[in-house]
Design a protein around this motif. Structure first.
Motif, PDB file in Angstrom:
ATOM      1  N   THR A  30       0.838  -1.208   0.000  1.00 49.83           N
ATOM      2  CA  THR A  30       0.000   0.000   0.000  1.00 49.83           C
ATOM      3  C   THR A  30       0.868   1.252   0.000  1.00 49.83           C
ATOM      4  O   THR A  30       0.939   1.974  -0.994  1.00 49.83           O
ATOM      5  N   ARG A  53       2.990  12.409  15.686  1.00 50.70           N
ATOM      6  CA  ARG A  53       1.597  11.959  15.738  1.00 50.70           C
ATOM      7  C   ARG A  53       1.054  12.057  17.154  1.00 50.70           C
ATOM      8  O   ARG A  53       1.702  11.627  18.092  1.00 50.70           O
ATOM      9  N   ILE A  60      -1.709   0.589  13.307  1.00 52.70           N
ATOM     10  CA  ILE A  60      -2.003  -0.783  12.872  1.00 52.70           C
ATOM     11  C   ILE A  60      -0.867  -1.710  13.293  1.00 52.70           C
ATOM     12  O   ILE A  60       0.307  -1.371  13.143  1.00 52.70           O
ATOM     13  N   HIS A  62       1.039  -5.056  12.386  1.00 52.58           N
ATOM     14  CA  HIS A  62       1.236  -5.931  11.232  1.00 52.58           C
ATOM     15  C   HIS A  62       1.643  -7.316  11.705  1.00 52.58           C
ATOM     16  O   HIS A  62       2.528  -7.450  12.558  1.00 52.58           O
ATOM     17  N   THR A 112      -9.870  -1.649  21.307  1.00 52.66           N
ATOM     18  CA  THR A 112      -9.781  -2.392  20.047  1.00 52.66           C
ATOM     19  C   THR A 112      -8.369  -2.286  19.492  1.00 52.66           C
ATOM     20  O   THR A 112      -7.594  -1.406  19.869  1.00 52.66           O
ATOM     21  N   ARG A 116      -3.220  -6.221  10.381  1.00 52.12           N
ATOM     22  CA  ARG A 116      -3.224  -6.651   8.981  1.00 52.12           C
ATOM     23  C   ARG A 116      -1.948  -7.401   8.638  1.00 52.12           C
ATOM     24  O   ARG A 116      -0.917  -7.238   9.290  1.00 52.12           O
ATOM     25  N   PRO A 137       2.693   2.835  11.292  1.00 52.92           N
ATOM     26  CA  PRO A 137       1.882   3.806  10.565  1.00 52.92           C
ATOM     27  C   PRO A 137       2.572   4.109   9.244  1.00 52.92           C
ATOM     28  O   PRO A 137       3.696   3.649   9.013  1.00 52.92           O
ATOM     29  N   SER A 138       1.938   4.865   8.373  1.00 51.17           N
ATOM     30  CA  SER A 138       2.612   5.297   7.155  1.00 51.17           C
ATOM     31  C   SER A 138       3.827   6.149   7.560  1.00 51.17           C
ATOM     32  O   SER A 138       3.769   6.894   8.535  1.00 51.17           O
ATOM     33  N   SER A 176      -4.399   0.778   3.248  1.00 54.58           N
ATOM     34  CA  SER A 176      -5.311  -0.370   3.288  1.00 54.58           C
ATOM     35  C   SER A 176      -6.748   0.023   3.636  1.00 54.58           C
ATOM     36  O   SER A 176      -6.995   1.020   4.313  1.00 54.58           O
ATOM     37  N   ARG A 192     -12.111   3.109   6.415  1.00 52.62           N
ATOM     38  CA  ARG A 192     -11.246   3.788   5.430  1.00 52.62           C
ATOM     39  C   ARG A 192     -11.314   2.974   4.144  1.00 52.62           C
ATOM     40  O   ARG A 192     -11.180   1.751   4.186  1.00 52.62           O
ATOM     41  N   ARG A 226     -10.932   9.233  15.951  1.00 54.03           N
ATOM     42  CA  ARG A 226     -10.280   7.942  16.093  1.00 54.03           C
ATOM     43  C   ARG A 226      -9.507   7.537  14.856  1.00 54.03           C
ATOM     44  O   ARG A 226      -8.590   6.759  14.928  1.00 54.03           O
ATOM     45  N   VAL A 227      -9.937   7.998  13.722  1.00 56.08           N
ATOM     46  CA  VAL A 227      -9.260   7.638  12.482  1.00 56.08           C
ATOM     47  C   VAL A 227      -8.577   8.884  11.937  1.00 56.08           C
ATOM     48  O   VAL A 227      -9.233   9.784  11.441  1.00 56.08           O
ATOM     49  N   PRO A 228      -7.242   8.963  12.054  1.00 48.03           N
ATOM     50  CA  PRO A 228      -6.560  10.163  11.588  1.00 48.03           C
ATOM     51  C   PRO A 228      -6.865  10.470  10.134  1.00 48.03           C
ATOM     52  O   PRO A 228      -6.871  11.613   9.726  1.00 48.03           O
TER      53      PRO A 228
HETATM   54  O1  TXA Z   1      -1.896   0.427   4.349  1.00 49.16           O
HETATM   55  C1  TXA Z   1      -1.785   0.742   5.527  1.00 49.16           C
HETATM   56  O2  TXA Z   1      -2.683   0.522   6.347  1.00 49.16           O
HETATM   57  C2  TXA Z   1      -0.461   1.409   5.944  1.00 49.16           C
HETATM   58  C3  TXA Z   1       0.658   0.379   5.839  1.00 49.16           C
HETATM   59  C4  TXA Z   1       1.962   0.904   6.382  1.00 49.16           C
HETATM   60  O3  TXA Z   1       0.284  -0.809   6.461  1.00 49.16           O
HETATM   61  N1  TXA Z   1      -0.571   1.926   7.274  1.00 49.16           N
HETATM   62  C5  TXA Z   1      -1.274   3.042   7.584  1.00 49.16           C
HETATM   63  O4  TXA Z   1      -1.120   3.431   8.899  1.00 49.16           O
HETATM   64  O5  TXA Z   1      -1.951   3.640   6.787  1.00 49.16           O
HETATM   65  P1  TXA Z   1      -1.619   4.848   9.434  1.00 49.16           P
HETATM   66  O6  TXA Z   1      -1.149   4.897  10.838  1.00 49.16           O
HETATM   67  O7  TXA Z   1      -1.159   5.921   8.533  1.00 49.16           O
HETATM   68  O8  TXA Z   1      -3.150   4.713   9.447  1.00 49.16           O
HETATM   69  C6  TXA Z   1      -3.716   3.773  10.331  1.00 49.16           C
HETATM   70  C7  TXA Z   1      -5.176   3.969  10.441  1.00 49.16           C
HETATM   71  C8  TXA Z   1      -5.500   5.249  11.141  1.00 49.16           C
HETATM   72  O9  TXA Z   1      -6.517   5.893  10.410  1.00 49.16           O
HETATM   73  C9  TXA Z   1      -5.975   4.765  12.492  1.00 49.16           C
HETATM   74  O10 TXA Z   1      -6.883   5.624  13.111  1.00 49.16           O
HETATM   75  C10 TXA Z   1      -6.614   3.460  12.155  1.00 49.16           C
HETATM   76  O11 TXA Z   1      -5.724   2.917  11.219  1.00 49.16           O
HETATM   77  N2  TXA Z   1      -6.684   2.609  13.338  1.00 49.16           N
HETATM   78  C11 TXA Z   1      -5.672   2.026  14.004  1.00 49.16           C
HETATM   79  N3  TXA Z   1      -6.128   1.350  15.073  1.00 49.16           N
HETATM   80  C12 TXA Z   1      -7.452   1.508  15.084  1.00 49.16           C
HETATM   81  C13 TXA Z   1      -8.510   1.056  15.940  1.00 49.16           C
HETATM   82  N4  TXA Z   1      -8.257   0.324  16.998  1.00 49.16           N
HETATM   83  N5  TXA Z   1      -9.767   1.424  15.632  1.00 49.16           N
HETATM   84  C14 TXA Z   1     -10.045   2.180  14.536  1.00 49.16           C
HETATM   85  N6  TXA Z   1      -9.094   2.654  13.696  1.00 49.16           N
HETATM   86  C15 TXA Z   1      -7.829   2.317  13.970  1.00 49.16           C
END
Ligand code: TXA
Ligand code: MG
Length: 339
Positions: A30, A53, A60, A62, A112, A116, A137-138, A176, A192, A226-228
């Protein structure tokens, strides 16, 4: 063979760095991730600091394979197993009720956890050698454009990352798909959009899947988001992003290249005319949505590299990854504006 030695050395180094709490730029299909050991609180905090951040935004985790679901999810509904079996390794993130293994620093204190299994071969090798459990995270600074090449990661985070693994350009190009199975596993919700489409998830589970992608409310305090990805200014280049229909591109370009905007770049497929824009400020985007997704972030970065004040973008059609591209562009457009 020399090539294999180089590869295994980079892999060994990455795993050693992760074990001692370091930060590794990790290619996924991704976008590139900024990986740390999810069980190392100090390492996770350093990763948050490098990204800039806020602590309330969860990351997430992995995993090396679907067999690790039960380590992180205290409830693993049948829907989660089915989706994992169908789409993993791949661009799908599942949100589950967490076990104690998911630290508060990783989940933002929520009950929660998001998990992935990425499909990029290098990411999988690292995950298998490490044993799973990498918070990533990204690999961009918070709110800015995600990286889809190793060079993007170096440009953004440079010396603050201990190692960047180069796995070539990402094949998907946008983050993702995130599915919430924690709130009600019988009513999965997409938080998302991404390469795994809601229609595909619905077909596999045999239930309709709601798209609950939060439209940003400018009045919402950051702690409650909750979701950036739902934040107002996200995926934002320095240039102000303005979305425009193909048939209006020329007129809007004309308008925007007048003062106070000094420089505009038009990002549009071949054939869209923009007479007022100088040739060096015209970037061609692929007409096909999945191909657009692969180069979306590189194009936004290119607009910045050319010192554009405004990036005027003709979005792709909604089909396939088009919906995710349009979602990211809408959020980017809520970032900085020319005025
Ligand atoms: O494709 C992807 O998902 C990439 C690659 C690196 O795996 N990662 C990614 O991470 O996009 P990040 O941190 O940029 O975005 C993660 C998203 C955020 O919007 C965050 O709020 C959501 O995942 N997230 C993480 N844990 C969560 C949870 N427990 N409940 C709801 N959303 C969650
Ligand atoms: Mg991100």
């Amino acid at each position: 063979m020399a090539a294999m030695d180089t590869k295994s050395t980079a892999l060994d180094r990455a795993v050693a760095i992760l074990r001692r709490g370091g930060l590794v730029g990790l290619p996924t299909e991704t976008v590139y991730g900024l990986a740390v050991d999810a069980s190392n609180e100090v390492a996770v905090r350093r990763m948050f600091a490098v990204k800039g951040r806020p602590a309330s935004h969860p990351v997430i985790v992995h995993l090396a394979g679907p067999e690790q679901l039960g380590e992180w999810g205290r409830v693993v509904p049948a829907a989660a197993v089915l989706l994992a079996e169908t789409f993993w390794p791949g661009p799908l993130t599942l949100v589950l009720k967490r076990t104690g293994k998911a630290l508060d620093v990783v989940t933002g204190g929520q009950d929660t956890v998001a998990v992935r299994v990425p499909s990029h071969p290098l990411a999988l090798e690292v995950l298998r050698a490490f044993g799973g459990g990498l918070a990533a995270p990204s690999a961009n600074r918070f709110g800015q454009v995600s990286p889809t090449t190793a060079q993007h990661v170096r440009d953004d985070l440079g010396a603050e990352v201990d190692l960047v693994l180069d796995g070539g350009p990402c094949t998907v190009g946008v983050e993702s798909t995130i599915v919430d199975l924690a709130t009600d596993p019988d009513q999965p919700r997409i938080l998302r959009t991404g390469a795994v489409l809601g229609s595909e998830i619905g077909r596999v589970l045999g239930v309709p899947v709601a798209v609950a992608v939060a439209e940003p409310d400018p009045g919402t305090p950051p702690e409650e988001i909750r979701v950036p990805g739902a934040l107002e200014a996200h995926y934002s280049p320095r240039a102000g992003v303005v979305l425009v229909a193909a048939e209006e591109a020329a007129a809007r370009a004309e308008e925007l290249t007048r003062p106070p905007v000094r420089r505009a770049v038009l990002i549009a497929p071949a054939g869209v005319e923009a007479p007022a824009i100088e040739p060096h400020l015209r970037l061609e985007s692929p007409a096909e949505p999945d191909a657009f997704a692969r180069v979306l972030y590189a194009l936004l970065r290119e607009a910045d590299a050319r010192a554009a004040d405004v990036a005027l973008v003709v979005p792709p059609p909604e089909s396939g990854l088009g919906a995710a591209v349009r979602d990211r562009l809408r959020r980017a457009a809520r970032g900085r504006h020319p005025a």
